[in-house]
Scaffold this motif. Structure first.
Motif, short mmCIF file in Angstrom:
data_model
loop_
_atom_site.label_atom_id
_atom_site.label_comp_id
_atom_site.label_asym_id
_atom_site.label_seq_id
_atom_site.Cartn_x
_atom_site.Cartn_y
_atom_site.Cartn_z
N ILE A 17 5.15 -25.63 44.70
CA ILE A 17 6.12 -26.31 43.85
C ILE A 17 6.11 -27.57 43.79
O ILE A 17 5.76 -28.30 42.65
N ALA A 33 9.52 -30.98 39.56
CA ALA A 33 10.09 -30.02 40.26
C ALA A 33 11.79 -30.03 40.44
O ALA A 33 12.16 -31.30 40.78
N GLY A 46 11.11 -22.46 41.60
CA GLY A 46 10.78 -21.37 42.59
C GLY A 46 11.50 -19.88 42.03
O GLY A 46 11.34 -18.93 42.79
#
Length: 391
Positions: free
Chosen positions: A214, A112, A144
């Protein structure tokens, strides 16, 4: 495990019922052996609790499934083959996620990348270089879909694979001008995930919900730029609680956008200035997938977000007699809650319980509203759990 159509409908009805979040959902499934039996038992259980519970109707659930299908989304349940295994290992993982795009990408190892919406040119440039390098190393980039760092990370990893996690429903892309980016992700073989129902407009509290997904999808989270009260630090906290790696990109001590990342490094996060700093750290983890909750060593000064009642109004008392609780004051409209709370805040720290008593609001409402104020940079949290108004 593979749900049949009737079971999937029951799962959807149960998780969409007000007061049923991931914790309550798991408790009900474990106790009654299935969502259908849990739905039948809910009204009786609620009589022993503190609130009225009305399950979502079959027609409403069918309408959501049909709306999702029209835009190419399908709901996948925890335990099914297409449900991401890393996310399933995370505490408070969503029982159902709606997926658009290629589900196969969710089985590949991922990292991420998150950071500031108001990113610097240097931060954006490094994000692009990092995302491309991670993609070339065979890693999927998760983010995101926000402005700034998130968007640059997605764009730089389109060719190698990227996954976007939404805060709202699939038909409520936020920000709206990233609809084209969503289409690019899907056209390039990536995937877009949402936990919230179709038609759901994201609110302040929904972004932290998104953040734990996430971090849950990835072996580690890289924070590129983040102020001290940034939502990106919430993602780092979730990564830590999920037993994942936390990485941070150092920045100038004169840049407020680097305060959060520099603090992470000081607290023990892995400093990242090149791709190899990430790949070498996660190499021993690949293929393991048995992460221990809360196994990280950082001492982030954040609340225990995953267990706090700021994400869902979970039902109490479903395992036995109704708990003895003090009657809570009537809930005001959210906008009134915010104004009412601010009136009792000052630069002097105050504890959450004291603040709730002073404002005449429930602790749950106070916690939810404080998180929204924190994301807006209006309050500061202290190690004792107290908060103060940013002057």
């Amino acid at each position: 495990m593979q749900l049949n159509p009737a079971q999937r409908l029951d799962w959807l009805r149960l998780i969409r019922t007000e007061g049923v979040g991931p914790r309550t959902f798991r408790t009900l499934i474990n106790r009654f052996g299935g969502a259908g039996a849990a739905l039948e038992a809910l009204p009786d259980l609620a009589k022993r609790g503190v609130k009225r519970v009305v399950p979502v109707t079959r027609a409403q659930a069918e309408a959501e499934l049909e709306a999702a299908a029209r835009i190419g989304a399908r709901l996948v349940a925890m335990g099914e083959d297409d449900y991401p295994k890393l996310l399933q290992a995370a505490d408070s993982a969503p029982p159902l996620i709606a997926i658009r795009g290629q589900a196969a990408i969710l089985s590949r190892p991922a990292i991420a990348i998150v950071g500031s919406r108001n990113a610097s040119a240097a931060g954006l440039g490094f994000t692009e270089r990092l995302a491309r390098g991670l993609g070339e190393a065979g890693l999927v980039v998760v983010s995101g879909l926000a402005r700034g760092i998130d968007a640059r990370a997605h764009k730089a990893s389109l060719a190698s694979g990227t996954v976007a996690v939404l805060a709202g429903g699939h038909d409520r892309i936020y920000p709206a001008n990233h609809q084209a980016l969503v289409e690019s992700i899907l056209d390039s073989g990536g995937a877009v995930l949402a936990e919230m129902p179709m038609g759901w407009e994201p609110r302040g509290r929904d972004f932290p919900r998104r953040n734990r997904i996430i971090s849950g999808l990835a072996y580690g989270t890289v924070v590129v730029e983040a102020a001290r009260r940034s939502g990106s630090l919430i993602t780092a906290r979730f990564a830590l609680e999920q037993g994942r790696e936390v990485f941070a990109v150092p920045g100038s001590p004169l840049d407020p956008r680097a305060e959060g990342t520099n603090d992470l490094i000081r607290q023990g996060a892995t400093l990242v200035s090149e791709v190899e700093h990430v790949t070498s750290a996660i190499a021993p983890l690949l293929g393991r997938g048995d992460f221990e909750q809360g196994a990280g060593q950082l001492a982030l000064d954040r609340p225990d977000l995953a267990d706090a009642p700021i994400f869902w109004d979970e039902l109490d008392g479903i395992g036995g007699p109704a708990p003895e609780v003090e009657e809570e004051p009537e809930e005001a409209e959210p906008a009134d809650d915010r104004a009412r709370l601010i009136a009792y805040l000052s630069p002097t720290p105050i504890g959450t319980d004291d603040l709730a008593r002073a404002a005449g609001l429930s602790v749950r409402i106070v916690q939810t509203t404080l998180l929204e104020l924190e994301l807006d940079g209006r309050i500061e949290r202290h190690g004792s759990g107290a908060v103060s108004l940013v002057s």
